[in-house]
Scaffold this motif. Structure first.
Motif, PDB file in Angstrom:
ATOM      1  N   ILE A  58      29.104  29.190  57.803  1.00  0.00           N
ATOM      2  CA  ILE A  58      28.324  29.300  56.570  1.00  0.00           C
ATOM      3  C   ILE A  58      29.130  30.006  55.482  1.00  0.00           C
ATOM      4  CG2 ILE A  58      26.254  30.313  55.538  1.00  0.00           C
ATOM      5  CD1 ILE A  58      24.854  29.884  58.237  1.00  0.00           C
ATOM      6  N   ALA A  59      29.898  31.017  55.876  1.00  0.00           N
ATOM      7  CA  ALA A  59      30.720  31.731  54.898  1.00  0.00           C
ATOM      8  C   ALA A  59      31.739  30.796  54.256  1.00  0.00           C
ATOM      9  CB  ALA A  59      31.425  32.903  55.569  1.00  0.00           C
ATOM     10  N   GLU A  60      32.298  29.881  55.035  1.00  0.00           N
ATOM     11  CA  GLU A  60      33.239  28.916  54.468  1.00  0.00           C
ATOM     12  C   GLU A  60      32.517  27.950  53.525  1.00  0.00           C
ATOM     13  OE1 GLU A  60      36.555  26.614  53.475  1.00  0.00           O
ATOM     14  OE2 GLU A  60      36.304  28.685  54.128  1.00  0.00           O
ATOM     15  N   ALA A  61      31.304  27.547  53.893  1.00  0.00           N
ATOM     16  CA  ALA A  61      30.518  26.708  52.985  1.00  0.00           C
ATOM     17  C   ALA A  61      30.234  27.460  51.686  1.00  0.00           C
ATOM     18  CB  ALA A  61      29.208  26.293  53.659  1.00  0.00           C
ATOM     19  N   ALA A  62      29.937  28.750  51.795  1.00  0.00           N
ATOM     20  CA  ALA A  62      29.693  29.566  50.605  1.00  0.00           C
ATOM     21  C   ALA A  62      30.959  29.683  49.764  1.00  0.00           C
ATOM     22  CB  ALA A  62      29.196  30.948  51.019  1.00  0.00           C
ATOM     23  N   ARG A  63      32.084  29.900  50.403  1.00  0.00           N
ATOM     24  CA  ARG A  63      33.343  30.021  49.650  1.00  0.00           C
ATOM     25  C   ARG A  63      33.634  28.749  48.858  1.00  0.00           C
ATOM     26  NH1 ARG A  63      38.126  28.404  49.253  1.00  0.00           N
ATOM     27  NH2 ARG A  63      37.916  26.939  50.994  1.00  0.00           N
ATOM     28  N   GLN A  64      33.443  27.596  49.514  1.00  0.00           N
ATOM     29  CA  GLN A  64      33.672  26.335  48.814  1.00  0.00           C
ATOM     30  C   GLN A  64      32.666  26.156  47.686  1.00  0.00           C
ATOM     31  OE1 GLN A  64      34.118  22.954  51.424  1.00  0.00           O
ATOM     32  NE2 GLN A  64      35.514  24.039  52.800  1.00  0.00           N
ATOM     33  N   GLY A  65      31.425  26.626  47.916  1.00  0.00           N
ATOM     34  CA  GLY A  65      30.430  26.558  46.868  1.00  0.00           C
ATOM     35  C   GLY A  65      30.816  27.384  45.661  1.00  0.00           C
ATOM     36  N   VAL A  70      32.544  28.327  40.134  1.00  0.00           N
ATOM     37  CA  VAL A  70      33.470  28.853  39.130  1.00  0.00           C
ATOM     38  C   VAL A  70      33.868  27.765  38.150  1.00  0.00           C
ATOM     39  CG1 VAL A  70      35.812  29.725  38.768  1.00  0.00           C
ATOM     40  CG2 VAL A  70      34.379  30.740  40.519  1.00  0.00           C
ATOM     41  N   ASP A  71      34.211  26.586  38.668  1.00  0.00           N
ATOM     42  CA  ASP A  71      34.601  25.481  37.781  1.00  0.00           C
ATOM     43  C   ASP A  71      33.473  25.100  36.840  1.00  0.00           C
ATOM     44  OD1 ASP A  71      37.094  25.383  38.955  1.00  0.00           O
ATOM     45  OD2 ASP A  71      36.626  23.705  40.270  1.00  0.00           O
ATOM     46  N   VAL A  72      32.248  25.026  37.369  1.00  0.00           N
ATOM     47  CA  VAL A  72      31.097  24.666  36.549  1.00  0.00           C
ATOM     48  C   VAL A  72      30.859  25.711  35.456  1.00  0.00           C
ATOM     49  CG1 VAL A  72      28.577  24.402  36.588  1.00  0.00           C
ATOM     50  CG2 VAL A  72      29.971  23.297  38.345  1.00  0.00           C
ATOM     51  N   MET A  73      30.916  26.982  35.837  1.00  0.00           N
ATOM     52  CA  MET A  73      30.676  28.053  34.872  1.00  0.00           C
ATOM     53  C   MET A  73      31.801  28.136  33.838  1.00  0.00           C
ATOM     54  SD  MET A  73      27.760  29.604  35.680  1.00  0.00           S
ATOM     55  CE  MET A  73      27.745  31.372  35.377  1.00  0.00           C
ATOM     56  N   SER A 115      27.337  38.089  53.481  1.00  0.00           N
ATOM     57  CA  SER A 115      27.843  38.928  52.399  1.00  0.00           C
ATOM     58  C   SER A 115      29.016  38.271  51.700  1.00  0.00           C
ATOM     59  CB  SER A 115      28.274  40.290  52.954  1.00  0.00           C
ATOM     60  OG  SER A 115      28.974  41.042  51.981  1.00  0.00           O
ATOM     61  N   VAL A 116      29.117  38.500  50.387  1.00  0.00           N
ATOM     62  CA  VAL A 116      30.294  38.011  49.665  1.00  0.00           C
ATOM     63  C   VAL A 116      31.553  38.736  50.125  1.00  0.00           C
ATOM     64  CG1 VAL A 116      29.058  37.249  47.611  1.00  0.00           C
ATOM     65  CG2 VAL A 116      29.886  39.617  47.760  1.00  0.00           C
ATOM     66  N   ASN A 117      31.394  39.846  50.815  1.00  0.00           N
ATOM     67  CA  ASN A 117      32.537  40.574  51.345  1.00  0.00           C
ATOM     68  C   ASN A 117      32.868  40.164  52.783  1.00  0.00           C
ATOM     69  OD1 ASN A 117      32.941  42.217  49.001  1.00  0.00           O
ATOM     70  ND2 ASN A 117      31.118  43.369  49.598  1.00  0.00           N
ATOM     71  N   HIS A 118      32.320  39.047  53.213  1.00  0.00           N
ATOM     72  CA  HIS A 118      32.600  38.570  54.575  1.00  0.00           C
ATOM     73  C   HIS A 118      34.081  38.361  54.794  1.00  0.00           C
ATOM     74  CE1 HIS A 118      32.887  35.575  57.841  1.00  0.00           C
ATOM     75  NE2 HIS A 118      31.812  36.159  58.317  1.00  0.00           N
ATOM     76  N   SER A 119      34.772  37.917  53.742  1.00  0.00           N
ATOM     77  CA  SER A 119      36.214  37.726  53.829  1.00  0.00           C
ATOM     78  C   SER A 119      36.810  37.987  52.455  1.00  0.00           C
ATOM     79  CB  SER A 119      36.564  36.300  54.270  1.00  0.00           C
ATOM     80  OG  SER A 119      36.251  35.384  53.235  1.00  0.00           O
ATOM     81  N   PRO A 120      38.089  38.359  52.392  1.00  0.00           N
ATOM     82  CA  PRO A 120      38.722  38.557  51.083  1.00  0.00           C
ATOM     83  C   PRO A 120      38.672  37.313  50.200  1.00  0.00           C
ATOM     84  CG  PRO A 120      40.075  39.517  52.812  1.00  0.00           C
ATOM     85  CD  PRO A 120      38.984  38.745  53.507  1.00  0.00           C
ATOM     86  N   ALA A 123      35.149  37.034  48.740  1.00  0.00           N
ATOM     87  CA  ALA A 123      34.930  38.077  47.736  1.00  0.00           C
ATOM     88  C   ALA A 123      35.672  37.763  46.444  1.00  0.00           C
ATOM     89  CB  ALA A 123      35.382  39.432  48.286  1.00  0.00           C
ATOM     90  N   GLN A 124      36.882  37.256  46.574  1.00  0.00           N
ATOM     91  CA  GLN A 124      37.691  36.968  45.395  1.00  0.00           C
ATOM     92  C   GLN A 124      37.054  35.884  44.531  1.00  0.00           C
ATOM     93  OE1 GLN A 124      41.540  34.946  45.946  1.00  0.00           O
ATOM     94  NE2 GLN A 124      42.440  36.449  44.560  1.00  0.00           N
ATOM     95  N   VAL A 125      36.619  34.804  45.142  1.00  0.00           N
ATOM     96  CA  VAL A 125      36.068  33.710  44.345  1.00  0.00           C
ATOM     97  C   VAL A 125      34.687  34.073  43.805  1.00  0.00           C
ATOM     98  CG1 VAL A 125      35.002  32.423  46.258  1.00  0.00           C
ATOM     99  CG2 VAL A 125      35.796  31.204  44.232  1.00  0.00           C
ATOM    100  N   ALA A 126      33.915  34.871  44.539  1.00  0.00           N
ATOM    101  CA  ALA A 126      32.622  35.326  44.033  1.00  0.00           C
ATOM    102  C   ALA A 126      32.818  36.209  42.811  1.00  0.00           C
ATOM    103  CB  ALA A 126      31.864  36.073  45.121  1.00  0.00           C
ATOM    104  N   ASN A 127      33.827  37.064  42.842  1.00  0.00           N
ATOM    105  CA  ASN A 127      34.116  37.914  41.682  1.00  0.00           C
ATOM    106  C   ASN A 127      34.574  37.096  40.490  1.00  0.00           C
ATOM    107  OD1 ASN A 127      33.448  40.346  42.907  1.00  0.00           O
ATOM    108  ND2 ASN A 127      35.510  40.647  43.735  1.00  0.00           N
TER     109      ASN A 127
END
Length: 205
Positions: A58-65, A70-73, A115-120, A123-127
């Motif tokens: 799920i975390a990988e799905a979130a990262r890709q999301g 980011v591109d959309v925004m 958590s967005v901090n599940h992996s670096p 976290a990086q792409v969420a930021n």
């Protein structure tokens, strides 16, 4: 529904795509890794070549999301908006559009409990996503006198919370929360009320 399977050895992505379908159908905690494997057309043991468990999938799905988000925004923020106000409003509408077009990713990002901090990398792409809205807020806040200007982080947090609230309550078919107004209209008027309070747009006559 026929199995998608995976091609050219791209098992990891096939599993993410299977998980996204299952997230939409059953929610982020309503499926097992075995179900994801079956939908991807592989054995359950094959999942562990790439993921230690469902949360990591799920975390990988979130990262890709977030990468899509980011591109959309970014596009909304930079696509020749006539003013800082228009750019901020465009990012809000982009948030709603993303939630509508990519529900599986949206759920993985915001409703899975991961958590967005599940992996670096996550976290990086969420930021990065957060920073787009923060930049838009900072641009617009320059029109507020310095003694009344909220920090950009607070300004953008308010707008993000408004976007998220509209999506969660009215744009994702939450039971018992049907709105008589389109989600975009709710968001635009809500932002308008907020910005009037900051003196960024004139009051209605």
């Amino acid at each position: 529904m026929p199995k998608r399977g995976y091609h050219h050895g791209n098992l990891k992505q096939a599993l993410v795509e299977a998980a996204l379908v299952l997230i939409e159908e059953k929610g982020p905690t309503g499926f097992t890794l075995s179900e994801a494997a079956k939908r991807a057309g592989v054995t359950p043991a094959a999942v562990y070549r790439h993921f230690d468990g469902r949360e990591e999938l799920i975390a990988e799905a979130a990262r890709q999301g977030y990468e899509i988000f980011v591109d959309v925004m970014e596009y909304a923020y930079t696509s020749r908006q006539p003013s800082a106000l228009a750019a901020l409003e465009a990012t809000g509408h982009a948030y709603l559009a993303f939630a509508h077009k990519y529900p599986g990713h949206y759920i993985a990002m915001f409703e899975s409990g991961v958590s967005v901090n599940h992996s670096p990398a996550l976290a990086q792409v969420a930021n990065r996503a957060w920073s787009v809205l923060e930049r838009a807020a900072a641009d617009l806040s320059q029109h507020i006198p310095a003694d009344r200007r909220p920090p950009p982080q607070m300004f953008s947090a308010h707008i993000w919370a408004m976007c998220h609230g509209v999506v969660e309550l009215f744009a994702r078919n939450s039971p018992g929360n049907k709105s008589p107004f389109p989600a975009d209209d709710l968001l635009e008027t809500g932002i308008g009320v907020y910005l009037r309070g900051l003196g960024l747009i004139p009051p209605d006559n």
